[in-house]
Design a protein around this motif. Structure first.
Motif, mmCIF file in Angstrom:
data_model
loop_
_atom_site.group_PDB
_atom_site.id
_atom_site.type_symbol
_atom_site.label_atom_id
_atom_site.label_comp_id
_atom_site.label_asym_id
_atom_site.label_seq_id
_atom_site.Cartn_x
_atom_site.Cartn_y
_atom_site.Cartn_z
ATOM 1 N N ARG A 28 16.631 -3.819 -2.403
ATOM 2 C CA ARG A 28 17.115 -4.737 -1.372
ATOM 3 C C ARG A 28 16.987 -6.186 -1.824
ATOM 4 O O ARG A 28 16.177 -6.510 -2.697
ATOM 5 C CB ARG A 28 16.376 -4.555 -0.042
ATOM 6 C CG ARG A 28 14.889 -4.940 -0.061
ATOM 7 C CD ARG A 28 14.595 -6.317 0.477
ATOM 8 N NE ARG A 28 13.213 -6.726 0.277
ATOM 9 C CZ ARG A 28 12.801 -7.416 -0.781
ATOM 10 N NH1 ARG A 28 13.634 -7.739 -1.757
ATOM 11 N NH2 ARG A 28 11.532 -7.772 -0.896
ATOM 12 N N GLY A 33 14.206 -14.868 5.958
ATOM 13 C CA GLY A 33 13.129 -14.296 6.778
ATOM 14 C C GLY A 33 12.001 -13.836 5.870
ATOM 15 O O GLY A 33 11.670 -12.662 5.805
ATOM 16 N N GLU A 34 11.368 -14.810 5.166
ATOM 17 C CA GLU A 34 10.357 -14.430 4.164
ATOM 18 C C GLU A 34 8.940 -14.603 4.699
ATOM 19 O O GLU A 34 8.628 -15.606 5.337
ATOM 20 C CB GLU A 34 10.573 -15.288 2.916
ATOM 21 C CG GLU A 34 10.375 -14.531 1.631
ATOM 22 C CD GLU A 34 11.369 -13.387 1.464
ATOM 23 O OE1 GLU A 34 11.005 -12.238 1.805
ATOM 24 O OE2 GLU A 34 12.488 -13.632 1.002
ATOM 25 N N HIS A 35 8.119 -13.601 4.413
ATOM 26 C CA HIS A 35 6.732 -13.550 4.899
ATOM 27 C C HIS A 35 6.702 -13.555 6.424
ATOM 28 O O HIS A 35 5.870 -14.206 7.050
ATOM 29 C CB HIS A 35 5.889 -14.688 4.293
ATOM 30 C CG HIS A 35 5.633 -14.458 2.829
ATOM 31 N ND1 HIS A 35 4.617 -13.650 2.372
ATOM 32 C CD2 HIS A 35 6.305 -14.874 1.727
ATOM 33 C CE1 HIS A 35 4.662 -13.604 1.045
ATOM 34 N NE2 HIS A 35 5.685 -14.323 0.635
ATOM 35 N N ILE A 36 7.640 -12.829 6.971
ATOM 36 C CA ILE A 36 7.797 -12.748 8.420
ATOM 37 C C ILE A 36 7.465 -11.343 8.916
ATOM 38 O O ILE A 36 6.972 -11.164 10.020
ATOM 39 C CB ILE A 36 9.262 -13.101 8.802
ATOM 40 C CG1 ILE A 36 9.517 -14.591 8.580
ATOM 41 C CG2 ILE A 36 9.589 -12.717 10.230
ATOM 42 C CD1 ILE A 36 8.704 -15.503 9.437
ATOM 43 N N ASP A 37 7.709 -10.329 8.073
ATOM 44 C CA ASP A 37 7.590 -8.954 8.608
ATOM 45 C C ASP A 37 6.182 -8.658 9.130
ATOM 46 O O ASP A 37 6.020 -8.106 10.219
ATOM 47 C CB ASP A 37 8.066 -7.887 7.606
ATOM 48 C CG ASP A 37 7.376 -7.873 6.254
ATOM 49 O OD1 ASP A 37 6.551 -8.768 5.988
ATOM 50 O OD2 ASP A 37 7.658 -6.935 5.465
ATOM 51 N N TYR A 38 5.147 -9.096 8.379
ATOM 52 C CA TYR A 38 3.783 -8.815 8.861
ATOM 53 C C TYR A 38 3.343 -9.803 9.931
ATOM 54 O O TYR A 38 2.206 -9.753 10.391
ATOM 55 C CB TYR A 38 2.799 -8.771 7.678
ATOM 56 C CG TYR A 38 2.803 -10.003 6.793
ATOM 57 C CD1 TYR A 38 2.047 -11.115 7.125
ATOM 58 C CD2 TYR A 38 3.563 -10.037 5.631
ATOM 59 C CE1 TYR A 38 2.043 -12.246 6.316
ATOM 60 C CE2 TYR A 38 3.576 -11.167 4.814
ATOM 61 C CZ TYR A 38 2.810 -12.267 5.168
ATOM 62 O OH TYR A 38 2.816 -13.380 4.358
ATOM 63 N N CYS A 169 1.643 -4.188 2.104
ATOM 64 C CA CYS A 169 2.964 -4.753 2.405
ATOM 65 C C CYS A 169 3.342 -4.560 3.869
ATOM 66 O O CYS A 169 2.759 -3.735 4.564
ATOM 67 C CB CYS A 169 4.016 -4.086 1.525
ATOM 68 S SG CYS A 169 4.152 -2.328 1.832
ATOM 69 N N GLY A 170 4.356 -5.304 4.321
ATOM 70 C CA GLY A 170 4.921 -5.108 5.661
ATOM 71 C C GLY A 170 5.976 -4.007 5.634
ATOM 72 O O GLY A 170 6.038 -3.241 4.667
ATOM 73 N N ILE A 171 6.830 -3.964 6.649
ATOM 74 C CA ILE A 171 7.795 -2.867 6.777
ATOM 75 C C ILE A 171 9.168 -3.211 6.184
ATOM 76 O O ILE A 171 10.015 -2.331 5.989
ATOM 77 C CB ILE A 171 7.939 -2.435 8.266
ATOM 78 C CG1 ILE A 171 8.832 -1.182 8.444
ATOM 79 C CG2 ILE A 171 8.477 -3.569 9.127
ATOM 80 C CD1 ILE A 171 8.364 0.047 7.744
ATOM 81 N N MET A 172 9.401 -4.489 5.880
ATOM 82 C CA MET A 172 10.779 -4.884 5.534
ATOM 83 C C MET A 172 11.396 -4.087 4.386
ATOM 84 O O MET A 172 12.531 -3.610 4.500
ATOM 85 C CB MET A 172 10.811 -6.367 5.170
ATOM 86 C CG MET A 172 12.162 -6.800 4.608
ATOM 87 S SD MET A 172 12.311 -8.552 4.435
ATOM 88 C CE MET A 172 11.301 -8.877 3.002
ATOM 89 N N ASP A 173 10.666 -3.947 3.281
ATOM 90 C CA ASP A 173 11.294 -3.399 2.077
ATOM 91 C C ASP A 173 11.688 -1.932 2.254
ATOM 92 O O ASP A 173 12.807 -1.529 1.933
ATOM 93 C CB ASP A 173 10.343 -3.532 0.877
ATOM 94 C CG ASP A 173 9.969 -4.976 0.622
ATOM 95 O OD1 ASP A 173 10.621 -5.864 1.206
ATOM 96 O OD2 ASP A 173 9.022 -5.218 -0.144
ATOM 97 N N TYR A 223 -0.660 -12.747 -1.946
ATOM 98 C CA TYR A 223 -0.012 -12.135 -0.769
ATOM 99 C C TYR A 223 -1.073 -11.849 0.294
ATOM 100 O O TYR A 223 -0.917 -12.213 1.462
ATOM 101 C CB TYR A 223 0.693 -10.846 -1.207
ATOM 102 C CG TYR A 223 1.526 -10.173 -0.129
ATOM 103 C CD1 TYR A 223 2.846 -10.539 0.081
ATOM 104 C CD2 TYR A 223 0.987 -9.157 0.673
ATOM 105 C CE1 TYR A 223 3.620 -9.910 1.057
ATOM 106 C CE2 TYR A 223 1.743 -8.540 1.647
ATOM 107 C CZ TYR A 223 3.058 -8.914 1.831
ATOM 108 O OH TYR A 223 3.816 -8.285 2.809
ATOM 109 N N GLY A 338 11.914 -12.218 -1.507
ATOM 110 C CA GLY A 338 10.779 -11.318 -1.763
ATOM 111 C C GLY A 338 9.460 -12.045 -1.583
ATOM 112 O O GLY A 338 9.392 -13.093 -0.935
ATOM 113 N N ALA A 339 8.422 -11.523 -2.190
ATOM 114 C CA ALA A 339 7.078 -12.062 -1.963
ATOM 115 C C ALA A 339 6.883 -13.442 -2.577
ATOM 116 O O ALA A 339 6.099 -14.243 -2.094
ATOM 117 C CB ALA A 339 6.032 -11.098 -2.511
#
Ligand code: GLA
Length: 388
Positions: A28, A33-38, A169-173, A223, A338-339
């Motif tokens: 992907r 929307g970076e560093h947003i999922d968590y 990690c969060g859920i995005m990836d 991270y 990404g990260a």
């Protein structure tokens, strides 16, 4: 595309002749929307045409063998009842972790011979790990004749990465690799784990992904440090707003009120990035719906600057490549994806300027950093599939 006949020859050399099935899951690119999922907000990734392929044959016993065509000589094996012993970060842990999570759901898996083949650059911020997890889950479930939704697949893959591999990690990836739709970006609400597919009507423009070839060395520790800083910010704000579930429930207007309460200048900058980035995602989708690609590009630029100055996850190479990109006429926006700390950039470029853009940015990036940059046009692609 991988060289199928070569991969099949490698498969037969390892496991002998017989029937083989082939599955694919994409990588992907996160558009914004970076560093947003968590932090419980909205992200906007798209699946890529690049991804991971796995050739699979069912076995009569309960052994799972894993190999990769770019890791000659590596063959790792485990019996399905002993998956737990494979915890860790070694190659194979991602796949075994996923199988472990599937078993925990009470699904009876089959023994399998598997050969992985990738068209994604590894560790470049295009979710090569999530793509491996998702293709493993998808193939193993198809072979077991079991059905799970793509969101369930994403969630179990994330659990495997968090608990088995030990990456927080969060859920995005995983979600993006599992739910890609051709021509669409996914507006993913990370708190609800639900997405809306948004057609990317980029008429006249192309998405260009750029690999800085700077490996994400400090990524894991930094991270986790950023996550901890966000948690600290949330904890402080909750002393006044106990009902707050995550930072993305705040608006930019709220921020000045909490600066003193947060009390730590670094943490306040992290929180400011999160809140403003979440707002940029929502605005991006509004602009795309109106066909305002230039407006969308400006938000990409603003996102990068926020990640550079407030969240501090960019670094010399990502800054250099996006600066070269932004300076090129015909590029409406460019940011890291990404990260961070290395990995890839994403730029939006006028169709007619793409070739010149790739040449100029590669040359200038190399002269600034001494590293070769790999830039390529990319389309938003579909999710996992069985190829044969
Ligand atoms: C990595 C993580 C994702 C997300 C991004 C930053 O890719 O795996 O969960 O947090 O970084 O947006």
């Amino acid at each position: 595309m991988i060289d199928r006949s070569n991969a099949l020859a490698v498969f037969e050399k390892l496991y002998g002749p017989g029937d083989v099935r082939l599955f694919f899951a994409p990588g992907r690119v996160n558009l914004i929307g970076e560093h947003i999922d968590y932090n419980g907000g909205f992200v906007f990734p798209a699946a890529l045409e690049l991804g991971n392929y796995v050739f699979v044959r069912v076995r009569d016993d309960d052994v799972v063998n894993l190999a990769a065509d770019d890791l000659p000589g590596t063959l790792v094996s485990c019996r399905l009842g002993q998956l737990e012993t494979k915890r860790g970060r070694e190659w194979g842990a991602y796949q075994f972790g996923v199988l472990d999570e599937i078993s925990k759901l009470g699904i009876e898996l089959r023994g399998m011979d598997m050969l992985f083949s990738s068209t994604l650059p590894f560790g470049a911020g295009l979710s090569s790990s999530a793509s491996i997890e998702v293709v493993t889950a998808f193939a193993a479930l198809e072979i077991a004749g079991a059905k799970l939704s793509m969101t369930e697949i994403a969630l179990l893959a994330q659990r495997a990465e968090n608990n088995f591999v030990g990456v927080n990690c969060g859920i995005m990836d995983q979600f993006a690799c599992a739910n890609g739709k051709e021509g669409c970006g996914m507006l993913l609400d990370c708190a609800a784990v639900r997405c809306e597919q948004i057609p990317l009507n980029l008429s006249g423009y192309t998405i260009v992904v750029g690999n800085t070839n700077k490996k994400r060395g400090l990524a894991d520790s930094k991270y986790n440090e950023r996550r901890a800083e966000c948690e600290k910010g949330l904890e402080r704000i909750r002393t006044k707003r106990p009902e707050l579930k995550n930072l993305c429930q705040l608006t930019e207007e709220d921020l000045p009120e909490y600066e003193e309460l947060i009390g730590d200048e670094t943490v306040f900058r992290r929180v400011s990035h999160v809140v403003s980035e979440n707002a940029r995602v929502i605005e991006s989708v509004l602009l795309l719906r109106k066909g305002d690609i230039e407006g969308f590009g400006k938000l990409l630029n603003a996102s990068h600057l926020s990640l550079r100055d407030l969240y501090e996850v960019t670094g010399r190479e990502l800054d250099a490549m996006t600066e070269c990109a932004r300076a090129f006429p015909g590029c409406v926006g460019s940011r890291m994806t990404g990260a961070g700390f290395g990995g890839c950039t994403v730029s939006i470029v006028e169709n007619s300027a793409v070739d010149g853009f790739i040449k100029a940015v590669s040359a200038e990036y190399e002269s600034k950093t001494g590293l070769r940059g790999d830039l390529y046009p990319s389309n938003a692609a579909g999710g996992p599939k069985e190829i044969f």
